[in-house]
Design a protein around this motif. Structure first.
Motif, PDB file in Angstrom:
ATOM      1  N   ASP A   1       0.837  -1.200   0.000  1.00 37.16           N
ATOM      2  CA  ASP A   1       0.000   0.000   0.000  1.00 37.16           C
ATOM      3  C   ASP A   1       0.873   1.252   0.000  1.00 37.16           C
ATOM      4  N   ALA A   2       2.006   1.179   0.691  1.00 36.78           N
ATOM      5  CA  ALA A   2       2.917   2.326   0.704  1.00 36.78           C
ATOM      6  C   ALA A   2       3.481   2.589  -0.689  1.00 36.78           C
ATOM      7  N   VAL A   3       3.809   1.506  -1.412  1.00 34.16           N
ATOM      8  CA  VAL A   3       4.306   1.663  -2.783  1.00 34.16           C
ATOM      9  C   VAL A   3       3.239   2.295  -3.659  1.00 34.16           C
ATOM     10  N   LEU A   4       2.001   1.796  -3.542  1.00 36.98           N
ATOM     11  CA  LEU A   4       0.901   2.346  -4.326  1.00 36.98           C
ATOM     12  C   LEU A   4       0.691   3.818  -4.017  1.00 36.98           C
ATOM     13  N   HIS A   5       0.699   4.165  -2.735  1.00 42.82           N
ATOM     14  CA  HIS A   5       0.496   5.556  -2.340  1.00 42.82           C
ATOM     15  C   HIS A   5       1.608   6.441  -2.887  1.00 42.82           C
ATOM     16  N   ARG A   6       2.855   5.930  -2.834  1.00 41.77           N
ATOM     17  CA  ARG A   6       3.981   6.714  -3.346  1.00 41.77           C
ATOM     18  C   ARG A   6       3.845   6.962  -4.843  1.00 41.77           C
ATOM     19  N   GLN A   7       3.441   5.917  -5.591  1.00 42.56           N
ATOM     20  CA  GLN A   7       3.298   6.076  -7.028  1.00 42.56           C
ATOM     21  C   GLN A   7       2.165   7.039  -7.376  1.00 42.56           C
ATOM     22  N   TYR A   8       1.066   6.954  -6.619  1.00 42.54           N
ATOM     23  CA  TYR A   8      -0.059   7.838  -6.902  1.00 42.54           C
ATOM     24  C   TYR A   8       0.300   9.291  -6.600  1.00 42.54           C
ATOM     25  N   GLU A   9       1.022   9.506  -5.512  1.00 39.71           N
ATOM     26  CA  GLU A   9       1.454  10.862  -5.189  1.00 39.71           C
ATOM     27  C   GLU A   9       2.414  11.396  -6.239  1.00 39.71           C
ATOM     28  N   GLN A  10       3.284  10.521  -6.746  1.00 38.10           N
ATOM     29  CA  GLN A  10       4.187  10.932  -7.815  1.00 38.10           C
ATOM     30  C   GLN A  10       3.390  11.323  -9.058  1.00 38.10           C
ATOM     31  N   TYR A  11       2.327  10.556  -9.329  1.00 43.64           N
ATOM     32  CA  TYR A  11       1.486  10.859 -10.488  1.00 43.64           C
ATOM     33  C   TYR A  11       0.833  12.227 -10.341  1.00 43.64           C
ATOM     34  N   ARG A  12       0.279  12.514  -9.155  1.00 47.36           N
ATOM     35  CA  ARG A  12      -0.377  13.805  -8.936  1.00 47.36           C
ATOM     36  C   ARG A  12       0.623  14.954  -9.063  1.00 47.36           C
ATOM     37  N   GLN A  13       1.812  14.756  -8.497  1.00 47.63           N
ATOM     38  CA  GLN A  13       2.832  15.794  -8.586  1.00 47.63           C
ATOM     39  C   GLN A  13       3.296  15.980 -10.029  1.00 47.63           C
ATOM     40  N   SER A  14       3.442  14.875 -10.735  1.00 42.59           N
ATOM     41  CA  SER A  14       3.881  14.945 -12.128  1.00 42.59           C
ATOM     42  C   SER A  14       2.864  15.678 -12.987  1.00 42.59           C
ATOM     43  N   LYS A  15       1.578  15.447 -12.719  1.00 44.76           N
ATOM     44  CA  LYS A  15       0.528  16.113 -13.490  1.00 44.76           C
ATOM     45  C   LYS A  15       0.619  17.622 -13.341  1.00 44.76           C
ATOM     46  N   GLU A  16       0.860  18.088 -12.123  1.00 47.89           N
ATOM     47  CA  GLU A  16       0.987  19.525 -11.879  1.00 47.89           C
ATOM     48  C   GLU A  16       2.258  20.067 -12.525  1.00 47.89           C
ATOM     49  N   ASN A  17       3.346  19.292 -12.443  1.00 46.15           N
ATOM     50  CA  ASN A  17       4.596  19.737 -13.057  1.00 46.15           C
ATOM     51  C   ASN A  17       4.464  19.868 -14.564  1.00 46.15           C
ATOM     52  N   ILE A  18       3.761  18.918 -15.180  1.00 45.26           N
ATOM     53  CA  ILE A  18       3.606  18.953 -16.625  1.00 45.26           C
ATOM     54  C   ILE A  18       2.754  20.146 -17.054  1.00 45.26           C
ATOM     55  N   ARG A  19       1.759  20.496 -16.233  1.00 49.32           N
ATOM     56  CA  ARG A  19       0.946  21.677 -16.545  1.00 49.32           C
ATOM     57  C   ARG A  19       1.817  22.936 -16.556  1.00 49.32           C
ATOM     58  N   LEU A  20       2.702  23.044 -15.587  1.00 48.84           N
ATOM     59  CA  LEU A  20       3.599  24.192 -15.530  1.00 48.84           C
ATOM     60  C   LEU A  20       4.582  24.173 -16.695  1.00 48.84           C
ATOM     61  N   ILE A  21       5.042  22.968 -17.040  1.00 47.96           N
ATOM     62  CA  ILE A  21       5.990  22.845 -18.155  1.00 47.96           C
ATOM     63  C   ILE A  21       5.331  23.273 -19.465  1.00 47.96           C
ATOM     64  N   ASN A  22       4.086  22.853 -19.670  1.00 49.04           N
ATOM     65  CA  ASN A  22       3.390  23.220 -20.901  1.00 49.04           C
ATOM     66  C   ASN A  22       3.213  24.738 -21.004  1.00 49.04           C
ATOM     67  N   ARG A  23       2.915  25.377 -19.863  1.00 51.74           N
ATOM     68  CA  ARG A  23       2.775  26.830 -19.876  1.00 51.74           C
ATOM     69  C   ARG A  23       4.104  27.487 -20.226  1.00 51.74           C
ATOM     70  N   ARG A  24       5.176  26.973 -19.633  1.00 50.04           N
ATOM     71  CA  ARG A  24       6.503  27.509 -19.933  1.00 50.04           C
ATOM     72  C   ARG A  24       6.875  27.254 -21.388  1.00 50.04           C
ATOM     73  N   TYR A  25       6.457  26.122 -21.909  1.00 50.04           N
ATOM     74  CA  TYR A  25       6.745  25.768 -23.301  1.00 50.04           C
ATOM     75  C   TYR A  25       6.149  26.808 -24.250  1.00 50.04           C
ATOM     76  N   HIS A  26       4.903  27.186 -24.005  1.00 47.94           N
ATOM     77  CA  HIS A  26       4.261  28.185 -24.866  1.00 47.94           C
ATOM     78  C   HIS A  26       4.897  29.557 -24.683  1.00 47.94           C
ATOM     79  N   GLU A  27       5.344  29.877 -23.477  1.00 52.69           N
ATOM     80  CA  GLU A  27       6.037  31.143 -23.252  1.00 52.69           C
ATOM     81  C   GLU A  27       7.331  31.199 -24.059  1.00 52.69           C
TER      82      GLU A  27
END
Length: 260
Positions: free
Chosen positions: A58-84
């Motif tokens: 369960d700890a592994v699953l939780h870690r992967q899911y948290e990484q996914y949520r963080q990655s999603k936010e990071n990619i949103r910021l990256i896409n904004r920077r990409y267009h800039e």
């Protein structure tokens, strides 16, 4: 506990040395009670071990899911920077000094290529994971190639995709980071349909033979550093299998799932 049961069952020899049948009855009762106590204790120990294993998974699953949520936010910021960056390139092209223009363009285009790692597989969860892993690999000098049909994984939940794909890639990246030669830091990922099944294949270069433990999984010290029990459990929950193989300095992890 066994010694205690044995001692109690023989106390009747001292108190009632002449009552033969009574001795037998008491000994039988105490022995049965002892067996029951030992059985209950064994079951409790087994449940404790299972609970510990489930907690780790369960700890592994939780870690992967948290990484996914963080990655999603990071990619949103990256896409904004990409267009800039694209807008800045347009402005630089209006620069009259050719030398300054070329230098600025080269720097900006280099930055864009660094962020241009987004994968489009048809599955948004898989896209997010692969994009995050691709960026991580670029930052650490790892060459990761991926050919994946994400639509084949649409029947899996977000947690299952994070567990299988995220943990497998984390294990592969941690393994190749031990390679001193950057040219040998290679990871290959493929997700495709095969004879009514979905095959998820993860390969990474690994010089040393991989030692497997009694459970059929790599020992922590021999390959990567992530527990693959959660990957196997997620595959088996969907009626699939997990297989591991090392040959010719390549470690291969395969997850085979019935196609839905």
């Amino acid at each position: 506990m066994a010694l205690t049961v044995f001692a109690v069952s023989n106390l009747s020899f001292i108190a009632e040395a002449q009552a033969t049948m009574s001795v037998y009855y008491i000994r039988t009762l105490v022995d049965i009670a002892g067996v029951l106590i030992l059985s209950v204790q064994h079951e409790q120990l087994r449940e404790t071990a299972l609970h510990s294993e489930l907690s780790a998974m369960d700890a592994v699953l939780h870690r992967q899911y948290e990484q996914y949520r963080q990655s999603k936010e990071n990619i949103r910021l990256i896409n904004r920077r990409y267009h800039e960056l694209k807008m800045q390139i347009a402005a630089i092209r209006a620069e009259r000094d050719q030398a300054k223009q070329n230098a600025a363009l080269a720097e900006m285009e280099s930055d864009i290529r660094r962020y241009e790692a987004e994968n489009k597989t048809g599955n948004p969860v898989l896209d997010t994971l692969l994009t995050a892993k691709s960026l991580y690999c670029q930052q650490h000098g790892i060459n990761m190639t991926c050919v994946a049909d994400g639509t084949l994984l649409n029947f899996l939940t977000t947690g299952e995709i994070c567990t299988i794909v995220g943990t497998a890639l984390d294990n592969a990246t941690e393994s190749v980071l031990t390679e001193q030669d950057p040219e040998k830091r290679l990871i290959r990922t493929a997700i495709y349909a095969q004879n009514g099944f979905v095959m998820l294949r993860f390969e990474n270069y690994c010089t040393q033979p991989v030692e497997l433990g009694p459970d059929g999984l790599p020992r922590r010290s021999s390959h990567g550093g992530y527990d693959l029990k959660s990957v196997r459990a997620a595959a088996e929950a969907r009626g699939g299998t997990l297989t591991l193989h090392w040959e010719n300095e390549w470690f291969t992890l395969r997850v085979l799932l019935p196609q839905k």
